[in-house]
Design an enzyme around this catalytic site. Structure first.
Site, PDB file in Angstrom:
ATOM      1  CB  CYS A 152      24.803  19.501  19.547  1.00  0.00           C
ATOM      2  SG  CYS A 152      23.986  17.931  19.205  1.00  0.00           S
TER       3      CYS A 152
HETATM    4  N1  LIG Z   1      18.198  19.674  18.781  1.00  0.00           N
HETATM    5  C1  LIG Z   1      19.493  19.947  18.857  1.00  0.00           C
HETATM    6  O1  LIG Z   1      20.078  20.043  19.946  1.00  0.00           O
HETATM    7  C2  LIG Z   1      20.276  20.149  17.602  1.00  0.00           C
HETATM    8  C3  LIG Z   1      21.595  20.608  17.700  1.00  0.00           C
HETATM    9  C4  LIG Z   1      22.344  20.801  16.532  1.00  0.00           C
HETATM   10  C5  LIG Z   1      21.758  20.542  15.300  1.00  0.00           C
HETATM   11  N2  LIG Z   1      20.492  20.062  15.245  1.00  0.00           N
HETATM   12  C6  LIG Z   1      19.920  19.818  13.910  1.00  0.00           C
HETATM   13  O2  LIG Z   1      19.011  20.878  13.653  1.00  0.00           O
HETATM   14  C7  LIG Z   1      17.924  20.425  12.856  1.00  0.00           C
HETATM   15  C8  LIG Z   1      16.630  20.771  13.573  1.00  0.00           C
HETATM   16  O3  LIG Z   1      16.639  20.126  14.828  1.00  0.00           O
HETATM   17  P1  LIG Z   1      15.481  20.343  15.886  1.00  0.00           P
HETATM   18  O4  LIG Z   1      15.938  19.644  17.113  1.00  0.00           O
HETATM   19  O5  LIG Z   1      15.099  21.772  15.958  1.00  0.00           O
HETATM   20  O6  LIG Z   1      14.295  19.490  15.174  1.00  0.00           O
HETATM   21  P2  LIG Z   1      12.738  19.494  15.481  1.00  0.00           P
HETATM   22  O7  LIG Z   1      12.495  19.976  16.866  1.00  0.00           O
HETATM   23  O8  LIG Z   1      12.265  18.136  15.104  1.00  0.00           O
HETATM   24  O9  LIG Z   1      12.161  20.574  14.434  1.00  0.00           O
HETATM   25  C9  LIG Z   1      12.116  20.331  13.041  1.00  0.00           C
HETATM   26  C10 LIG Z   1      11.440  21.497  12.345  1.00  0.00           C
HETATM   27  O10 LIG Z   1      11.436  21.255  10.941  1.00  0.00           O
HETATM   28  C11 LIG Z   1      10.083  21.365  10.440  1.00  0.00           C
HETATM   29  N3  LIG Z   1       9.952  20.422   9.325  1.00  0.00           N
HETATM   30  C12 LIG Z   1      10.062  19.072   9.370  1.00  0.00           C
HETATM   31  N4  LIG Z   1       9.950  18.546   8.129  1.00  0.00           N
HETATM   32  C13 LIG Z   1       9.748  19.595   7.287  1.00  0.00           C
HETATM   33  C14 LIG Z   1       9.550  19.724   5.885  1.00  0.00           C
HETATM   34  N5  LIG Z   1       9.548  18.657   5.081  1.00  0.00           N
HETATM   35  N6  LIG Z   1       9.377  20.956   5.363  1.00  0.00           N
HETATM   36  C15 LIG Z   1       9.369  22.057   6.160  1.00  0.00           C
HETATM   37  N7  LIG Z   1       9.550  22.004   7.499  1.00  0.00           N
HETATM   38  C16 LIG Z   1       9.734  20.790   8.051  1.00  0.00           C
HETATM   39  C17 LIG Z   1       9.198  21.013  11.626  1.00  0.00           C
HETATM   40  O11 LIG Z   1       7.907  21.553  11.413  1.00  0.00           O
HETATM   41  P3  LIG Z   1       6.609  20.903  12.137  1.00  0.00           P
HETATM   42  O12 LIG Z   1       6.699  21.321  13.584  1.00  0.00           O
HETATM   43  O13 LIG Z   1       5.459  21.530  11.416  1.00  0.00           O
HETATM   44  O14 LIG Z   1       6.735  19.400  11.938  1.00  0.00           O
HETATM   45  C18 LIG Z   1       9.985  21.725  12.749  1.00  0.00           C
HETATM   46  O15 LIG Z   1       9.710  23.102  12.711  1.00  0.00           O
HETATM   47  C19 LIG Z   1      18.126  18.910  12.678  1.00  0.00           C
HETATM   48  O16 LIG Z   1      18.686  18.668  11.427  1.00  0.00           O
HETATM   49  C20 LIG Z   1      19.102  18.538  13.788  1.00  0.00           C
HETATM   50  O17 LIG Z   1      19.923  17.450  13.436  1.00  0.00           O
HETATM   51  C21 LIG Z   1      19.726  19.875  16.359  1.00  0.00           C
END
Ligand SMILES: NC(=O)c1ccc[n+]([C@@H]2O[C@H](COP(=O)([O-])OP(=O)(O)OC[C@H]3O[C@@H](n4cnc5c(N)ncnc54)[C@H](OP(=O)(O)O)[C@@H]3O)[C@@H](O)[C@H]2O)c1
Length: 338
Positions: free
Chosen positions: A149
């Site tokens: 981001c």
């Molecule tokens: N947030 C942002 O603004 C943003 C922007 C750009 C990129 N990103 C990247 O995008 C990715 C996701 O970010 P997010 O903010 O959406 O994270 P998040 O809200 O923490 O969501 C993580 C997701 O992954 C699942 N998960 C975690 N460990 C897992 C495993 N071992 N096997 C299968 N599923 C698993 C979680 O499931 P549960 O709910 O069941 O735990 C949840 O659905 C990250 O790598 C982050 O760096 C984020």
């Protein structure tokens, strides 16, 4: 219809993906999951998805492979690289939203994230999914590393300068601020409501992994820029505003710089260079796949200030990921993004 899975649908970026993909005219969402099963339908988990009759599974790669041809990985950093190889081996198209495949060099990955890369073969194959830079490579690829981001907000502000071979005449300062969803949905003490609301602070100063990602892309563009990147946490749910201080040379006038940016982005659907005198605001890009850019130039100091605003969950994550899918699949680039 393209059959699509969202792995990590219960997280912030996964939720944003699902919300947009259910109304995408060329997509049928066939499989969504979190890490654990909640024995719920996705519409019960997220009531705004009323009418979306899909169970939210516990992650099962076999089921995802059987159900879909295109896979979004919205997984934590270092988890995606354990999961992506199975989908790639099965011939699926993959867009990974994590940081795992953004830098095609395992040493830089280790320096940024402190972990050994476990899938170095595919690391070399992934294309960095910034359409404004690599659209043709994205079109020809089946595996995209969606940009971070902060790097999206920074790089979109710099591409017109890189295109013209304009380097800063000194250190470029990248002063970036993000809303709290940037850190994901997981709970942590530092991110609780009382510690973030009505507060504002810098964090990971000179040690944020996105500094490596920005430096890596600049290097790939043969732009050996000297820069400092400092992130801050805004008391907002979503949005990033980055202010870049670029010392430049005397030859440029504000009008010329404005023209360089306007002409570089003239045909880009998701980047808007604001008119002279106007500056981006997070509220104007919230919920959109837009990046807004505004320029100011002080001739007496040869200082160009570029302000860039995006929504971290849309152009900074899920929206850009869908834009990449549209390009990879030959769909109109804006589908699912209005
Ligand atoms: N947030 C942002 O603004 C943003 C922007 C750009 C990129 N990103 C990247 O995008 C990715 C996701 O970010 P997010 O903010 O959406 O994270 P998040 O809200 O923490 O969501 C993580 C997701 O992954 C699942 N998960 C975690 N460990 C897992 C495993 N071992 N096997 C299968 N599923 C698993 C979680 O499931 P549960 O709910 O069941 O735990 C949840 O659905 C990250 O790598 C982050 O760096 C984020």
């Amino acid at each position: 219809m393209l059959k699509v899975s969202v792995i990590g649908a219960t997280g912030f970026t996964g939720e944003e993906l699902v919300r947009r993909l259910v109304s995408h005219p060329k997509v049928k969402l066939t499989y969504v999951c979190g890490k654990e099963s909640r024995s719920e339908k996705i519409q019960d988990l997220f009531p705004s998805l009323k009418g979306v009759d899909l169970p939210c599974h516990a992650f099962d790669p076999k089921k995802a492979i059987e159900s879909s041809d295109f896979v979004f990985l919205s997984l934590p950093n270092t988890v995606s690289m354990k999961v992506a190889p199975q989908f790639l081996e099965a011939g699926k198209h993959v867009v990974d939203i994590s940081a795992d495949y953004r830098m095609d060099n395992e040493l830089i990955f280790k320096a940024a994230y402190g972990a050994q890369h476990e899938d170095t073969d595919n690391l070399k194959k992934a294309i960095y999914g910034l359409p404004e830079l690599y659209r043709e490579k994205i079109r020809a690829s089946s595996f995209i590393a969606n940009p971070g981001c902060y790097p999206t907000s920074v790089l979109l502000a710099l591409l017109p300068l890189l295109d013209k071979g304009l380097s800063p005449k000194g250190i470029c300062i990248m002063d970036a601020k993000s809303g709290v969803t940037g850190a994901g949905r997981k709970a942590s003490v530092q991110l609780n409501f009382s510690d973030t609301n009505e507060n504002f602070k810098a964090y990971r100063v000179l040690s944020h992994p996105h500094e490596h990602e920005i430096g890596h892309v600049l290097k790939q563009q043969r732009a050996a820029w000297d820069f400092v990147f400092v992130p801050h946490l805004l008391p907002l749910n979503r949005g990033i505003l980055t202010t870049l201080y670029v010392p430049t040379d005397k030859a440029k006038s504000p009008k010329k710089l404005q023209e360089i940016f306007k002409s570089f982005y003239a045909s880009e659907p998701f980047v808007t260079v604001l008119p002279d005198g106007k500056l981006p605001e997070i509220r104007h890009v919230r919920g959109t796949n837009q990046c807004h850019l505004g320029l100011s130039f002080r001739a007496s100091q040869n200082m160009l200030v570029i302000v860039s605003a995006i929504d971290n969950l849309v152009k900074g994550a899920a929206g850009q990921a869908i834009q990449n899918m549209n390009i990879m699949c030959g769909f109109e680039e804006g589908l699912g993004l209005s």
